[in-house]
Design a protein around this motif. Structure first.
Motif, PDB file in Angstrom:
ATOM      1  N   ARG A 161     -47.155  11.693 -48.216  1.00 13.88           N
ATOM      2  CA  ARG A 161     -48.748  12.139 -47.664  1.00 13.88           C
ATOM      3  C   ARG A 161     -49.055  11.148 -46.551  1.00 13.88           C
ATOM      4  O   ARG A 161     -50.079  10.948 -46.429  1.00 13.88           O
ATOM      5  CB  ARG A 161     -49.702  11.994 -48.838  1.00 13.88           C
ATOM      6  N   VAL A 162     -48.094  10.124 -46.275  1.00 13.23           N
ATOM      7  CA  VAL A 162     -48.498   9.094 -45.346  1.00 13.23           C
ATOM      8  C   VAL A 162     -47.501   9.270 -43.985  1.00 13.23           C
ATOM      9  O   VAL A 162     -48.019   9.272 -42.991  1.00 13.23           O
ATOM     10  CB  VAL A 162     -48.257   7.580 -45.627  1.00 13.23           C
ATOM     11  N   LEU A 163     -46.319   9.827 -44.304  1.00 12.53           N
ATOM     12  CA  LEU A 163     -45.428   9.930 -43.312  1.00 12.53           C
ATOM     13  C   LEU A 163     -45.178  11.384 -43.192  1.00 12.53           C
ATOM     14  O   LEU A 163     -44.997  12.015 -44.226  1.00 12.53           O
ATOM     15  CB  LEU A 163     -44.231   8.924 -43.443  1.00 12.53           C
ATOM     16  N   SER A 164     -44.381  11.696 -41.897  1.00 10.40           N
ATOM     17  CA  SER A 164     -43.907  13.253 -41.730  1.00 10.40           C
ATOM     18  C   SER A 164     -42.519  13.225 -42.449  1.00 10.40           C
ATOM     19  O   SER A 164     -41.898  12.058 -42.732  1.00 10.40           O
ATOM     20  CB  SER A 164     -43.800  13.588 -40.070  1.00 10.40           C
ATOM     21  N   PRO A 165     -41.950  14.481 -42.670  1.00 12.27           N
ATOM     22  CA  PRO A 165     -40.699  14.574 -43.292  1.00 12.27           C
ATOM     23  C   PRO A 165     -39.645  13.934 -42.296  1.00 12.27           C
ATOM     24  O   PRO A 165     -38.831  13.148 -43.028  1.00 12.27           O
ATOM     25  CB  PRO A 165     -40.442  16.122 -43.327  1.00 12.27           C
ATOM     26  N   ASN A 166     -39.730  13.774 -41.345  1.00  6.96           N
ATOM     27  CA  ASN A 166     -38.692  13.058 -40.659  1.00  6.96           C
ATOM     28  C   ASN A 166     -38.758  11.544 -40.652  1.00  6.96           C
ATOM     29  O   ASN A 166     -38.091  10.931 -40.897  1.00  6.96           O
ATOM     30  CB  ASN A 166     -38.518  13.524 -38.946  1.00  6.96           C
ATOM     31  N   GLN A 167     -40.034  11.308 -40.625  1.00  8.47           N
ATOM     32  CA  GLN A 167     -40.312   9.769 -40.678  1.00  8.47           C
ATOM     33  C   GLN A 167     -39.948   9.297 -42.045  1.00  8.47           C
ATOM     34  O   GLN A 167     -39.192   8.346 -42.124  1.00  8.47           O
ATOM     35  CB  GLN A 167     -41.713   9.474 -40.584  1.00  8.47           C
ATOM     36  N   ARG A 168     -39.998  10.071 -43.073  1.00  4.77           N
ATOM     37  CA  ARG A 168     -39.526   9.785 -44.513  1.00  4.77           C
ATOM     38  C   ARG A 168     -38.178   9.683 -44.718  1.00  4.77           C
ATOM     39  O   ARG A 168     -37.561   8.609 -45.216  1.00  4.77           O
ATOM     40  CB  ARG A 168     -40.039  10.696 -45.456  1.00  4.77           C
ATOM     41  N   ILE A 169     -37.498  10.490 -43.880  1.00  2.97           N
ATOM     42  CA  ILE A 169     -36.047  10.296 -43.919  1.00  2.97           C
ATOM     43  C   ILE A 169     -35.525   9.249 -43.280  1.00  2.97           C
ATOM     44  O   ILE A 169     -34.474   8.818 -43.832  1.00  2.97           O
ATOM     45  CB  ILE A 169     -35.394  11.868 -43.327  1.00  2.97           C
ATOM     46  N   VAL A 170     -36.015   8.792 -42.279  1.00  2.16           N
ATOM     47  CA  VAL A 170     -35.563   7.886 -41.537  1.00  2.16           C
ATOM     48  C   VAL A 170     -35.783   6.296 -42.259  1.00  2.16           C
ATOM     49  O   VAL A 170     -34.922   5.520 -42.532  1.00  2.16           O
ATOM     50  CB  VAL A 170     -36.306   7.662 -40.102  1.00  2.16           C
ATOM     51  N   VAL A 171     -36.998   6.468 -42.704  1.00  2.00           N
ATOM     52  CA  VAL A 171     -37.264   5.279 -43.886  1.00  2.00           C
ATOM     53  C   VAL A 171     -36.265   5.360 -44.970  1.00  2.00           C
ATOM     54  O   VAL A 171     -35.738   4.068 -45.336  1.00  2.00           O
ATOM     55  CB  VAL A 171     -38.699   5.102 -44.433  1.00  2.00           C
ATOM     56  N   MET A 172     -35.876   6.408 -45.368  1.00  2.00           N
ATOM     57  CA  MET A 172     -35.053   6.240 -46.649  1.00  2.00           C
ATOM     58  C   MET A 172     -33.596   6.094 -46.066  1.00  2.00           C
ATOM     59  O   MET A 172     -32.699   5.351 -46.795  1.00  2.00           O
ATOM     60  CB  MET A 172     -34.680   7.618 -47.536  1.00  2.00           C
ATOM     61  N   LEU A 173     -33.192   6.169 -44.844  1.00  3.52           N
ATOM     62  CA  LEU A 173     -31.988   6.227 -44.254  1.00  3.52           C
ATOM     63  C   LEU A 173     -31.787   4.723 -43.979  1.00  3.52           C
ATOM     64  O   LEU A 173     -30.857   4.043 -44.304  1.00  3.52           O
ATOM     65  CB  LEU A 173     -31.862   6.692 -42.838  1.00  3.52           C
ATOM     66  N   TYR A 174     -32.875   3.976 -43.378  1.00  2.00           N
ATOM     67  CA  TYR A 174     -32.912   2.622 -43.254  1.00  2.00           C
ATOM     68  C   TYR A 174     -32.742   1.803 -44.633  1.00  2.00           C
ATOM     69  O   TYR A 174     -32.139   0.742 -44.584  1.00  2.00           O
ATOM     70  CB  TYR A 174     -34.079   2.160 -42.355  1.00  2.00           C
ATOM     71  N   ALA A 175     -33.520   2.318 -45.644  1.00  2.00           N
ATOM     72  CA  ALA A 175     -33.719   1.306 -46.885  1.00  2.00           C
ATOM     73  C   ALA A 175     -32.041   1.647 -47.567  1.00  2.00           C
ATOM     74  O   ALA A 175     -31.772   0.742 -48.336  1.00  2.00           O
ATOM     75  CB  ALA A 175     -34.729   2.072 -47.865  1.00  2.00           C
ATOM     76  N   SER A 176     -31.415   2.852 -47.404  1.00  2.00           N
ATOM     77  CA  SER A 176     -30.155   2.884 -48.241  1.00  2.00           C
ATOM     78  C   SER A 176     -28.900   2.613 -47.370  1.00  2.00           C
ATOM     79  O   SER A 176     -27.745   2.709 -47.742  1.00  2.00           O
ATOM     80  CB  SER A 176     -29.929   4.289 -48.446  1.00  2.00           C
ATOM     81  N   SER A 177     -29.449   2.166 -45.898  1.00  3.79           N
ATOM     82  CA  SER A 177     -28.107   1.511 -45.060  1.00  3.79           C
ATOM     83  C   SER A 177     -27.665  -0.011 -45.428  1.00  3.79           C
ATOM     84  O   SER A 177     -28.401  -0.398 -46.137  1.00  3.79           O
ATOM     85  CB  SER A 177     -28.523   1.719 -43.685  1.00  3.79           C
ATOM     86  N   GLU A 178     -26.360  -0.305 -45.105  1.00  2.00           N
ATOM     87  CA  GLU A 178     -25.920  -1.686 -45.283  1.00  2.00           C
ATOM     88  C   GLU A 178     -26.766  -2.306 -44.353  1.00  2.00           C
ATOM     89  O   GLU A 178     -27.190  -2.106 -43.176  1.00  2.00           O
ATOM     90  CB  GLU A 178     -24.412  -1.763 -44.858  1.00  2.00           C
ATOM     91  N   GLN A 179     -27.285  -3.624 -44.939  1.00  2.00           N
ATOM     92  CA  GLN A 179     -28.254  -4.309 -44.308  1.00  2.00           C
ATOM     93  C   GLN A 179     -27.635  -5.955 -44.389  1.00  2.00           C
ATOM     94  O   GLN A 179     -26.961  -6.348 -45.193  1.00  2.00           O
ATOM     95  CB  GLN A 179     -29.633  -4.399 -44.782  1.00  2.00           C
ATOM     96  N   ARG A 180     -28.130  -6.849 -43.161  1.00  5.64           N
ATOM     97  CA  ARG A 180     -27.769  -7.995 -43.173  1.00  5.64           C
ATOM     98  C   ARG A 180     -28.818  -8.816 -44.117  1.00  5.64           C
ATOM     99  O   ARG A 180     -29.803  -8.161 -44.728  1.00  5.64           O
ATOM    100  CB  ARG A 180     -28.157  -8.666 -41.693  1.00  5.64           C
ATOM    101  N   PRO A 181     -28.545  -9.752 -44.474  1.00  4.64           N
ATOM    102  CA  PRO A 181     -29.570 -10.586 -45.339  1.00  4.64           C
ATOM    103  C   PRO A 181     -31.019 -10.616 -45.037  1.00  4.64           C
ATOM    104  O   PRO A 181     -31.862 -10.515 -45.788  1.00  4.64           O
ATOM    105  CB  PRO A 181     -29.338 -12.045 -45.314  1.00  4.64           C
ATOM    106  N   ASP A 182     -31.335 -10.636 -43.786  1.00  2.00           N
ATOM    107  CA  ASP A 182     -32.796 -10.295 -43.423  1.00  2.00           C
ATOM    108  C   ASP A 182     -33.327  -8.718 -43.311  1.00  2.00           C
ATOM    109  O   ASP A 182     -34.184  -8.673 -43.025  1.00  2.00           O
ATOM    110  CB  ASP A 182     -33.153 -10.923 -42.245  1.00  2.00           C
ATOM    111  N   GLY A 183     -32.371  -7.940 -43.641  1.00  2.00           N
ATOM    112  CA  GLY A 183     -32.824  -6.589 -43.919  1.00  2.00           C
ATOM    113  C   GLY A 183     -32.782  -5.623 -42.637  1.00  2.00           C
ATOM    114  O   GLY A 183     -32.614  -4.686 -42.479  1.00  2.00           O
ATOM    115  N   THR A 184     -31.778  -6.490 -41.598  1.00  2.00           N
ATOM    116  CA  THR A 184     -31.444  -5.644 -40.171  1.00  2.00           C
ATOM    117  C   THR A 184     -30.395  -4.602 -40.612  1.00  2.00           C
ATOM    118  O   THR A 184     -29.588  -5.088 -41.389  1.00  2.00           O
ATOM    119  CB  THR A 184     -31.281  -6.795 -39.274  1.00  2.00           C
ATOM    120  N   VAL A 185     -30.619  -3.600 -40.075  1.00  2.00           N
ATOM    121  CA  VAL A 185     -29.456  -2.571 -40.164  1.00  2.00           C
ATOM    122  C   VAL A 185     -28.825  -2.400 -38.912  1.00  2.00           C
ATOM    123  O   VAL A 185     -29.485  -2.281 -37.634  1.00  2.00           O
ATOM    124  CB  VAL A 185     -30.128  -1.131 -40.410  1.00  2.00           C
ATOM    125  N   MET A 186     -27.455  -2.781 -38.892  1.00  2.00           N
ATOM    126  CA  MET A 186     -26.611  -3.013 -37.679  1.00  2.00           C
ATOM    127  C   MET A 186     -25.812  -1.662 -37.323  1.00  2.00           C
ATOM    128  O   MET A 186     -24.947  -1.602 -36.589  1.00  2.00           O
ATOM    129  CB  MET A 186     -25.543  -4.125 -37.641  1.00  2.00           C
TER     130      MET A 186
END
Length: 107
Positions: A18-43
């Motif tokens: 109820r805060v983000l659109s479906p596409n926005q939610r997918i992108v948030v989930m995508l970034y959260a589930s991707s491999e990240q550097r120690p600071d959280g950056t997705v490369m």
């Protein structure tokens, strides 16, 4: 924020509902589930992220820009014209230690 288990998925679904659109939610989930550097950056390249989500690169780019403007994503650096992003750690401080982890590492 990085997804480690089902509780993390549930947390993100509740946080973005109820805060983000479906596409926005997918992108948030995508970034959260991707491999990240120690600071959280997705490369990972945007075209790869788009393909994973079943989006075209322009849709991912537009959605990422919306999330950036809304404060859900932040730019962590760039190489040439390629920007790198991470989920904004301040959005997840209500999660306690899990939300503070990226800030502690990135500081």
């Amino acid at each position: 924020m990085r997804i480690h288990d089902a509780a993390d998925v549930q947390y993100l679904l509740k946080k973005t509902g109820r805060v983000l659109s479906p596409n926005q939610r997918i992108v948030v989930m995508l970034y959260a589930s991707s491999e990240q550097r120690p600071d959280g950056t997705v490369m990972i390249k945007a075209s790869t992220l788009a393909a994973t989500a079943g989006m075209t690169p322009p849709v991912l780019s537009r959605t990422r820009k919306e999330l950036l403007e809304a404060g859900w994503l932040e730019v962590t650096g760039s190489v040439g014209s390629v920007k790198h992003y991470r989920l904004a750690p301040t959005l997840f401080e209500d999660r306690g230690q899990a939300g503070r982890h990226l800030r502690a590492v990135g500081s």
